[in-house]
Write a protein that holds these residues in place. Sequence first.
Motif, PDB file in Angstrom:
ATOM      1  N   ALA A 172       0.850  -1.188   0.000  1.00 38.00           N
ATOM      2  CA  ALA A 172       0.000   0.000   0.000  1.00 38.00           C
ATOM      3  C   ALA A 172       0.883   1.234   0.000  1.00 38.00           C
ATOM      4  O   ALA A 172       1.958   1.249   0.611  1.00 38.00           O
ATOM      5  N   ALA A 173       0.426   2.260  -0.700  1.00 40.93           N
ATOM      6  CA  ALA A 173       1.118   3.546  -0.734  1.00 40.93           C
ATOM      7  C   ALA A 173       0.402   4.517   0.196  1.00 40.93           C
ATOM      8  O   ALA A 173      -0.828   4.595   0.197  1.00 40.93           O
ATOM      9  N   PHE A 174       1.177   5.247   0.966  1.00 40.48           N
ATOM     10  CA  PHE A 174       0.661   6.220   1.933  1.00 40.48           C
ATOM     11  C   PHE A 174       1.114   7.605   1.492  1.00 40.48           C
ATOM     12  O   PHE A 174       2.313   7.872   1.385  1.00 40.48           O
ATOM     13  N   HIS A 175       0.156   8.482   1.206  1.00 38.24           N
ATOM     14  CA  HIS A 175       0.449   9.855   0.808  1.00 38.24           C
ATOM     15  C   HIS A 175       0.071  10.788   1.962  1.00 38.24           C
ATOM     16  O   HIS A 175      -1.083  10.794   2.402  1.00 38.24           O
ATOM     17  N   PHE A 176       1.035  11.569   2.428  1.00 38.38           N
ATOM     18  CA  PHE A 176       0.739  12.488   3.529  1.00 38.38           C
ATOM     19  C   PHE A 176       1.619  13.724   3.431  1.00 38.38           C
ATOM     20  O   PHE A 176       2.704  13.697   2.849  1.00 38.38           O
ATOM     21  N   GLY A 177       1.132  14.821   4.001  1.00 42.52           N
ATOM     22  CA  GLY A 177       1.893  16.059   4.019  1.00 42.52           C
ATOM     23  C   GLY A 177       2.745  16.162   5.270  1.00 42.52           C
ATOM     24  O   GLY A 177       2.379  15.645   6.329  1.00 42.52           O
ATOM     25  N   SER A 178       3.879  16.859   5.154  1.00 45.85           N
ATOM     26  CA  SER A 178       4.807  16.938   6.286  1.00 45.85           C
ATOM     27  C   SER A 178       4.857  18.316   6.936  1.00 45.85           C
ATOM     28  O   SER A 178       5.492  18.478   7.978  1.00 45.85           O
ATOM     29  N   GLU A 179       4.198  19.330   6.349  1.00 42.21           N
ATOM     30  CA  GLU A 179       4.377  20.694   6.849  1.00 42.21           C
ATOM     31  C   GLU A 179       3.190  21.248   7.630  1.00 42.21           C
ATOM     32  O   GLU A 179       3.362  22.068   8.536  1.00 42.21           O
ATOM     33  N   ARG A 180       1.984  20.849   7.306  1.00 43.57           N
ATOM     34  CA  ARG A 180       0.796  21.499   7.874  1.00 43.57           C
ATOM     35  C   ARG A 180       0.698  21.389   9.394  1.00 43.57           C
ATOM     36  O   ARG A 180       0.071  22.231  10.036  1.00 43.57           O
ATOM     37  N   ALA A 181       1.288  20.371   9.977  1.00 46.69           N
ATOM     38  CA  ALA A 181       1.201  20.201  11.430  1.00 46.69           C
ATOM     39  C   ALA A 181       2.121  21.161  12.177  1.00 46.69           C
ATOM     40  O   ALA A 181       1.998  21.322  13.393  1.00 46.69           O
ATOM     41  N   SER A 182       3.035  21.813  11.472  1.00 45.88           N
ATOM     42  CA  SER A 182       3.972  22.741  12.100  1.00 45.88           C
ATOM     43  C   SER A 182       3.333  24.118  12.270  1.00 45.88           C
ATOM     44  O   SER A 182       2.572  24.577  11.412  1.00 45.88           O
ATOM     45  N   SER A 183       3.678  24.801  13.347  1.00 51.86           N
ATOM     46  CA  SER A 183       3.141  26.147  13.593  1.00 51.86           C
ATOM     47  C   SER A 183       3.637  27.158  12.567  1.00 51.86           C
ATOM     48  O   SER A 183       3.053  28.237  12.420  1.00 51.86           O
ATOM     49  N   VAL A 184       4.708  26.829  11.846  1.00 54.84           N
ATOM     50  CA  VAL A 184       5.220  27.730  10.805  1.00 54.84           C
ATOM     51  C   VAL A 184       5.119  27.072   9.430  1.00 54.84           C
ATOM     52  O   VAL A 184       5.774  27.503   8.481  1.00 54.84           O
ATOM     53  N   GLY A 185       4.265  26.053   9.312  1.00 52.19           N
ATOM     54  CA  GLY A 185       4.232  25.246   8.099  1.00 52.19           C
ATOM     55  C   GLY A 185       3.137  25.557   7.110  1.00 52.19           C
ATOM     56  O   GLY A 185       2.957  24.807   6.143  1.00 52.19           O
ATOM     57  N   THR A 186       2.389  26.652   7.315  1.00 52.86           N
ATOM     58  CA  THR A 186       1.320  26.985   6.375  1.00 52.86           C
ATOM     59  C   THR A 186       1.360  28.466   6.013  1.00 52.86           C
ATOM     60  O   THR A 186       1.938  29.289   6.730  1.00 52.86           O
ATOM     61  N   VAL A 187       0.729  28.785   4.888  1.00 50.89           N
ATOM     62  CA  VAL A 187       0.510  30.170   4.475  1.00 50.89           C
ATOM     63  C   VAL A 187      -0.949  30.290   4.051  1.00 50.89           C
ATOM     64  O   VAL A 187      -1.552  29.317   3.592  1.00 50.89           O
ATOM     65  N   THR A 188      -1.509  31.472   4.204  1.00 52.52           N
ATOM     66  CA  THR A 188      -2.896  31.716   3.828  1.00 52.52           C
ATOM     67  C   THR A 188      -2.939  32.662   2.636  1.00 52.52           C
ATOM     68  O   THR A 188      -2.322  33.731   2.665  1.00 52.52           O
ATOM     69  N   THR A 189      -3.646  32.271   1.595  1.00 53.25           N
ATOM     70  CA  THR A 189      -3.746  33.088   0.387  1.00 53.25           C
ATOM     71  C   THR A 189      -4.737  34.231   0.611  1.00 53.25           C
ATOM     72  O   THR A 189      -5.513  34.213   1.581  1.00 53.25           O
ATOM     73  N   PRO A 190      -4.739  35.231  -0.279  1.00 53.08           N
ATOM     74  CA  PRO A 190      -5.706  36.335  -0.157  1.00 53.08           C
ATOM     75  C   PRO A 190      -7.161  35.865  -0.170  1.00 53.08           C
ATOM     76  O   PRO A 190      -8.038  36.552   0.346  1.00 53.08           O
ATOM     77  N   THR A 191      -7.409  34.692  -0.748  1.00 48.63           N
ATOM     78  CA  THR A 191      -8.781  34.172  -0.781  1.00 48.63           C
ATOM     79  C   THR A 191      -9.106  33.319   0.438  1.00 48.63           C
ATOM     80  O   THR A 191     -10.199  32.763   0.539  1.00 48.63           O
ATOM     81  N   GLY A 192      -8.145  33.192   1.354  1.00 50.43           N
ATOM     82  CA  GLY A 192      -8.393  32.448   2.579  1.00 50.43           C
ATOM     83  C   GLY A 192      -8.013  30.988   2.530  1.00 50.43           C
ATOM     84  O   GLY A 192      -8.223  30.256   3.505  1.00 50.43           O
ATOM     85  N   VAL A 238      -5.705  27.871   2.917  1.00 56.59           N
ATOM     86  CA  VAL A 238      -4.515  27.546   3.706  1.00 56.59           C
ATOM     87  C   VAL A 238      -3.700  26.502   2.957  1.00 56.59           C
ATOM     88  O   VAL A 238      -4.181  25.404   2.681  1.00 56.59           O
ATOM     89  N   LEU A 239      -2.457  26.853   2.639  1.00 58.67           N
ATOM     90  CA  LEU A 239      -1.585  25.982   1.859  1.00 58.67           C
ATOM     91  C   LEU A 239      -0.358  25.605   2.676  1.00 58.67           C
ATOM     92  O   LEU A 239       0.043  26.341   3.581  1.00 58.67           O
ATOM     93  N   PRO A 240       0.265  24.466   2.361  1.00 50.49           N
ATOM     94  CA  PRO A 240       1.550  24.173   2.997  1.00 50.49           C
ATOM     95  C   PRO A 240       2.569  25.232   2.607  1.00 50.49           C
ATOM     96  O   PRO A 240       2.490  25.817   1.520  1.00 50.49           O
ATOM     97  N   ARG A 241       3.516  25.496   3.474  1.00 55.15           N
ATOM     98  CA  ARG A 241       4.510  26.541   3.229  1.00 55.15           C
ATOM     99  C   ARG A 241       5.240  26.322   1.906  1.00 55.15           C
ATOM    100  O   ARG A 241       5.566  27.276   1.202  1.00 55.15           O
ATOM    101  N   GLY A 242       5.463  25.066   1.550  1.00 48.80           N
ATOM    102  CA  GLY A 242       6.165  24.764   0.308  1.00 48.80           C
ATOM    103  C   GLY A 242       5.338  24.947  -0.944  1.00 48.80           C
ATOM    104  O   GLY A 242       5.844  24.774  -2.053  1.00 48.80           O
ATOM    105  N   GLY A 243       4.057  25.289  -0.793  1.00 48.55           N
ATOM    106  CA  GLY A 243       3.206  25.540  -1.948  1.00 48.55           C
ATOM    107  C   GLY A 243       2.394  24.329  -2.364  1.00 48.55           C
ATOM    108  O   GLY A 243       2.684  23.196  -1.959  1.00 48.55           O
ATOM    109  N   PRO A 244       1.369  24.543  -3.190  1.00 47.12           N
ATOM    110  CA  PRO A 244       0.466  23.455  -3.593  1.00 47.12           C
ATOM    111  C   PRO A 244       1.126  22.409  -4.473  1.00 47.12           C
ATOM    112  O   PRO A 244       0.702  21.267  -4.509  1.00 47.12           O
ATOM    113  N   GLY A 245       2.158  22.786  -5.196  1.00 42.40           N
ATOM    114  CA  GLY A 245       2.857  21.824  -6.045  1.00 42.40           C
ATOM    115  C   GLY A 245       4.252  21.536  -5.541  1.00 42.40           C
ATOM    116  O   GLY A 245       5.115  21.084  -6.293  1.00 42.40           O
TER     117      GLY A 245
END
Length: 271
Positions: free
Chosen positions: A225-245, A247-254
């Motif tokens: 089985a393959a497990f896909h998960f994000g590594s940044e969102r759980a960090s207090s400095v790991g997200t950014v919020t766009t002008p439209t609200g 919330v993305l990982p700090r490293g960006g959507p891609g």
Amino acid sequence: MDRVKRLIGIVGLVVLLEPSVGAGVYGYVGGPLRNVTDLAPTCAGCHSSFSKEQLRNEPEAVANSQVKENKHYKALEDGTGPYEKMSPADRQKLLADVKLMDELASIVLNAPTSLKPGQEAQVTVTVKGGHGVVGVFLVDTDLRFQARPLQGDGWVIVAAPKVWGGDGNEQTKWVDSRAPGLRKNLNSTVIFDQKSDLAAKKLAEGKVVWTVKAPQEPGTYSITAAFHFGSERASSVGTVTTPTGQVLPRGGPGGPSARIMFAKPVTVTVR
């Protein structure tokens, strides 16, 4: 005239490709929520490979470029790309949090090792890691770019996968998103509302159970089985919020902050 025709053809090709190119660059923020179908890890080209083992059939240069240490950690260490405007202290904090997520994350698959042709059995996958949504796909090999849905090797998935999230409650949101009239016996699932607490070193857990039928042809088969998960969102400095609200990982959507991890394959003898 021929040159004009060639130019028109090239322009037409670019127009046809533009939507798919745009979608590929943007990535699947929050999971491939419109692709409620059988899935394989090949769809996630932006993710970092958790280990080099899943790239063992690739050229050395390709394998080195895909592992998390080179594809993700290095940009954080150097302050390049989307991390360029972060303070050194925040980058150091995010890197430490990402490494902790990677250290604690896991996936385990349990399945019978011997079955009769067509015999029903349960395959159970437990995962730990990520924040928000995570994906789990039942596949035939732990090679990142060659894994295919398990059904491609003669297995039959009998019913919709049963899914439990980190709160212990069963979830049906993924399979309920299938269009009316379509069967829900997918090799894929997305687990929603996962919450990891890095300060407590407690990662979100999840469980998926598939009921399958063994292939009709006797032989030796591999299940993983393959497990896909994000590594940044759980960090207090790991997200950014766009002008439209959004919330993305700090490293960006891609970006390369998401991971592809495989369970240790189980060899099943059908006889």
